[in-house]
Design a protein around this motif. Structure first.
Motif, mmCIF file in Angstrom:
data_model
loop_
_atom_site.group_PDB
_atom_site.id
_atom_site.type_symbol
_atom_site.label_atom_id
_atom_site.label_comp_id
_atom_site.label_asym_id
_atom_site.label_seq_id
_atom_site.Cartn_x
_atom_site.Cartn_y
_atom_site.Cartn_z
ATOM 1 N N LYS A 145 1.140 -0.757 -0.155
ATOM 2 C CA LYS A 145 0.087 0.134 -0.073
ATOM 3 C C LYS A 145 0.436 1.104 0.099
ATOM 4 C CE LYS A 145 -3.744 -1.692 1.594
ATOM 5 N NZ LYS A 145 -5.433 -2.097 3.276
ATOM 6 N N THR A 146 1.917 1.173 1.009
ATOM 7 C CA THR A 146 2.906 1.843 0.719
ATOM 8 C C THR A 146 4.047 2.603 -0.378
ATOM 9 O OG1 THR A 146 4.550 1.489 1.868
ATOM 10 C CG2 THR A 146 3.071 2.141 3.148
ATOM 11 N N GLY A 147 3.343 1.670 -1.030
ATOM 12 C CA GLY A 147 4.623 1.120 -1.969
ATOM 13 C C GLY A 147 6.336 0.597 -2.316
ATOM 14 N N ASP A 148 6.772 0.754 -0.759
ATOM 15 C CA ASP A 148 7.804 -0.128 -0.177
ATOM 16 C C ASP A 148 7.946 -1.193 -0.360
ATOM 17 O OD1 ASP A 148 8.813 2.673 1.105
ATOM 18 O OD2 ASP A 148 7.032 2.943 1.973
ATOM 19 N N TYR A 149 7.466 -2.133 -0.453
ATOM 20 C CA TYR A 149 7.847 -3.308 -0.820
ATOM 21 C C TYR A 149 8.965 -3.585 -1.551
ATOM 22 C CZ TYR A 149 6.896 -8.604 -1.559
ATOM 23 O OH TYR A 149 6.850 -9.350 -1.190
ATOM 24 N N ASN A 150 8.702 -3.143 -2.450
ATOM 25 C CA ASN A 150 9.605 -3.855 -3.407
ATOM 26 C C ASN A 150 11.046 -3.419 -3.324
ATOM 27 O OD1 ASN A 150 8.715 -5.160 -5.365
ATOM 28 N ND2 ASN A 150 6.847 -2.896 -5.425
ATOM 29 N N VAL A 151 11.504 -2.319 -2.183
ATOM 30 C CA VAL A 151 12.227 -2.686 -1.548
ATOM 31 C C VAL A 151 12.787 -2.557 -0.560
ATOM 32 C CG1 VAL A 151 12.120 0.105 -3.577
ATOM 33 C CG2 VAL A 151 11.641 0.198 -0.676
ATOM 34 N N ALA A 210 12.374 3.114 4.438
ATOM 35 C CA ALA A 210 11.704 2.785 4.515
ATOM 36 C C ALA A 210 10.795 1.024 5.197
ATOM 37 C CB ALA A 210 11.921 1.392 3.333
ATOM 38 N N ILE A 211 11.334 0.571 6.296
ATOM 39 C CA ILE A 211 11.102 0.290 7.270
ATOM 40 C C ILE A 211 10.424 1.468 8.068
ATOM 41 C CG2 ILE A 211 10.862 -1.531 9.227
ATOM 42 C CD1 ILE A 211 13.284 -2.589 8.115
ATOM 43 N N GLN A 212 10.255 1.742 8.345
ATOM 44 C CA GLN A 212 10.119 3.178 9.302
ATOM 45 C C GLN A 212 8.562 3.924 8.256
ATOM 46 O OE1 GLN A 212 12.696 6.469 10.918
ATOM 47 N NE2 GLN A 212 14.327 4.991 11.334
ATOM 48 N N ASN A 213 8.784 3.980 7.300
ATOM 49 C CA ASN A 213 7.733 4.537 6.648
ATOM 50 C C ASN A 213 6.534 3.335 6.173
ATOM 51 O OD1 ASN A 213 6.875 6.422 4.837
ATOM 52 N ND2 ASN A 213 6.544 4.920 3.234
ATOM 53 N N VAL A 214 6.183 2.410 6.885
ATOM 54 C CA VAL A 214 5.104 1.158 6.864
ATOM 55 C C VAL A 214 5.238 1.471 8.506
ATOM 56 C CG1 VAL A 214 4.631 -1.707 6.003
ATOM 57 C CG2 VAL A 214 6.458 0.065 4.568
ATOM 58 N N LYS A 221 8.103 12.177 8.299
ATOM 59 C CA LYS A 221 6.519 12.376 7.372
ATOM 60 C C LYS A 221 6.453 10.802 6.965
ATOM 61 C CE LYS A 221 7.988 15.094 3.438
ATOM 62 N NZ LYS A 221 7.892 15.979 2.739
ATOM 63 N N SER A 222 5.215 10.554 6.046
ATOM 64 C CA SER A 222 4.225 9.635 5.472
ATOM 65 C C SER A 222 5.257 10.517 4.540
ATOM 66 C CB SER A 222 3.495 8.888 6.022
ATOM 67 O OG SER A 222 2.941 8.759 6.785
ATOM 68 N N ILE A 223 5.529 8.970 3.483
ATOM 69 C CA ILE A 223 5.607 8.706 1.785
ATOM 70 C C ILE A 223 4.785 7.754 1.801
ATOM 71 C CG2 ILE A 223 7.112 8.566 0.027
ATOM 72 C CD1 ILE A 223 9.534 9.336 1.826
ATOM 73 N N VAL A 224 3.933 7.972 0.631
ATOM 74 C CA VAL A 224 3.255 6.906 -0.617
ATOM 75 C C VAL A 224 3.756 7.324 -2.256
ATOM 76 C CG1 VAL A 224 0.909 6.123 -1.673
ATOM 77 C CG2 VAL A 224 0.947 6.431 0.918
ATOM 78 N N CYS A 231 5.653 1.689 -23.669
ATOM 79 C CA CYS A 231 6.620 2.706 -24.749
ATOM 80 C C CYS A 231 7.829 1.259 -24.361
ATOM 81 C CB CYS A 231 6.474 3.979 -24.334
ATOM 82 S SG CYS A 231 7.567 4.374 -22.077
ATOM 83 N N GLY A 232 7.677 1.421 -23.229
ATOM 84 C CA GLY A 232 9.069 0.026 -22.504
ATOM 85 C C GLY A 232 10.282 0.110 -22.195
ATOM 86 N N HIS A 233 9.907 1.943 -22.009
ATOM 87 C CA HIS A 233 11.491 2.990 -20.516
ATOM 88 C C HIS A 233 10.923 1.729 -19.148
ATOM 89 C CE1 HIS A 233 11.310 5.650 -23.966
ATOM 90 N NE2 HIS A 233 12.991 5.562 -23.019
ATOM 91 N N THR A 234 12.491 2.523 -18.831
ATOM 92 C CA THR A 234 12.444 2.173 -16.917
ATOM 93 C C THR A 234 11.116 3.159 -16.510
ATOM 94 O OG1 THR A 234 14.999 2.157 -18.122
ATOM 95 C CG2 THR A 234 13.898 2.194 -15.625
ATOM 96 N N VAL A 235 10.684 2.649 -15.561
ATOM 97 C CA VAL A 235 9.768 3.232 -14.300
ATOM 98 C C VAL A 235 10.136 3.055 -13.188
ATOM 99 C CG1 VAL A 235 7.198 2.684 -13.162
ATOM 100 C CG2 VAL A 235 7.943 2.066 -15.724
ATOM 101 N N LYS A 236 9.875 4.809 -12.322
ATOM 102 C CA LYS A 236 10.732 5.002 -11.139
ATOM 103 C C LYS A 236 10.136 5.452 -9.963
ATOM 104 C CE LYS A 236 15.124 5.105 -13.083
ATOM 105 N NZ LYS A 236 16.561 4.328 -12.413
ATOM 106 N N ARG A 237 10.728 5.120 -8.488
ATOM 107 C CA ARG A 237 9.838 5.276 -8.205
ATOM 108 C C ARG A 237 10.030 7.212 -7.501
ATOM 109 N NH1 ARG A 237 9.825 2.940 -2.302
ATOM 110 N NH2 ARG A 237 11.858 3.604 -1.970
ATOM 111 N N TYR A 238 9.049 7.148 -7.357
ATOM 112 C CA TYR A 238 8.633 8.858 -6.825
ATOM 113 C C TYR A 238 7.753 9.012 -6.177
ATOM 114 C CZ TYR A 238 4.304 10.089 -9.429
ATOM 115 O OH TYR A 238 2.981 9.960 -9.747
#
Length: 157
Positions: A69-75, A100-104, A122-125, A147-154
């Motif tokens: 849910k927070t988007g941290d799973y993959n890190v 990332a642990i602290q954020n979750v 502060k929390s980040i999603v 489009c096949g380009h790399t996807v980055k987290r923000y």
């Protein structure tokens, strides 16, 4: 019923050297101990009387869901998930320098503290943006399906 506050210790807290490893109300995920067994701390682990636990499966699932849910799973590593799961299981405080642990943990209402650095304020999603077409995705992916380009987290504001 045991009313003593439990602290779930992450690898970063052990490596910081700022905690007394044999404190009785510390719980160490078995995966944390496995991470450091081959390092220079292995000798300390052999003589310290420490509480090593593996989280129950239902708490691991809860931690995975929260991290997704927070988007941290993959890190997060499996060990990081174990830290979160044990904190949920024991209603404990996580001691870690991993943001990332602290954020979750923050999103789940789990107490946390840093062991060597200042904890997050502060929390980040997280969202995901394609570097080519700039499409935004809610879920993690390496490559944009359009489009096949790399996807980055923000961080989502």
């Amino acid at each position: 019923m045991d009313k003593v506050k439990k602290y779930i210790i992450d690898t970063s807290a052990i490596l910081s050297g700022r905690i007394n490893i044999s404190t009785s109300n510390y719980i160490y995920p078995d995966s944390v101990i496995n991470e450091i067994k081959n390092g220079s701390l292995e000798k300390i682990l052999g003589v310290a009387d420490i509480n090593i636990q593996a989280p129950e499966k239902k708490y691991v699932e809860m931690a995975v869901n929260a991290a997704t849910k927070t988007g941290d799973y993959n890190v997060l590593s499996n060990t990081d998930i174990d830290v979160l799961a044990l904190a949920m299981e024991y209603n404990g405080t996580i001691v870690t320098d991993d943001y990332a642990i602290q954020n979750v943990a923050r999103q789940c209402g789990i107490e946390y503290s840093g062991s060597g650095i200042e904890p997050i304020k502060k929390s980040i999603v997280w969202k995901y943006r394609c570097t080519g077409c700039h499409r935004i995705y809610d879920k993690y992916m390496d490559i944009c399906p359009v489009c096949g380009h790399t996807v980055k987290r923000y961080s989502r504001k």
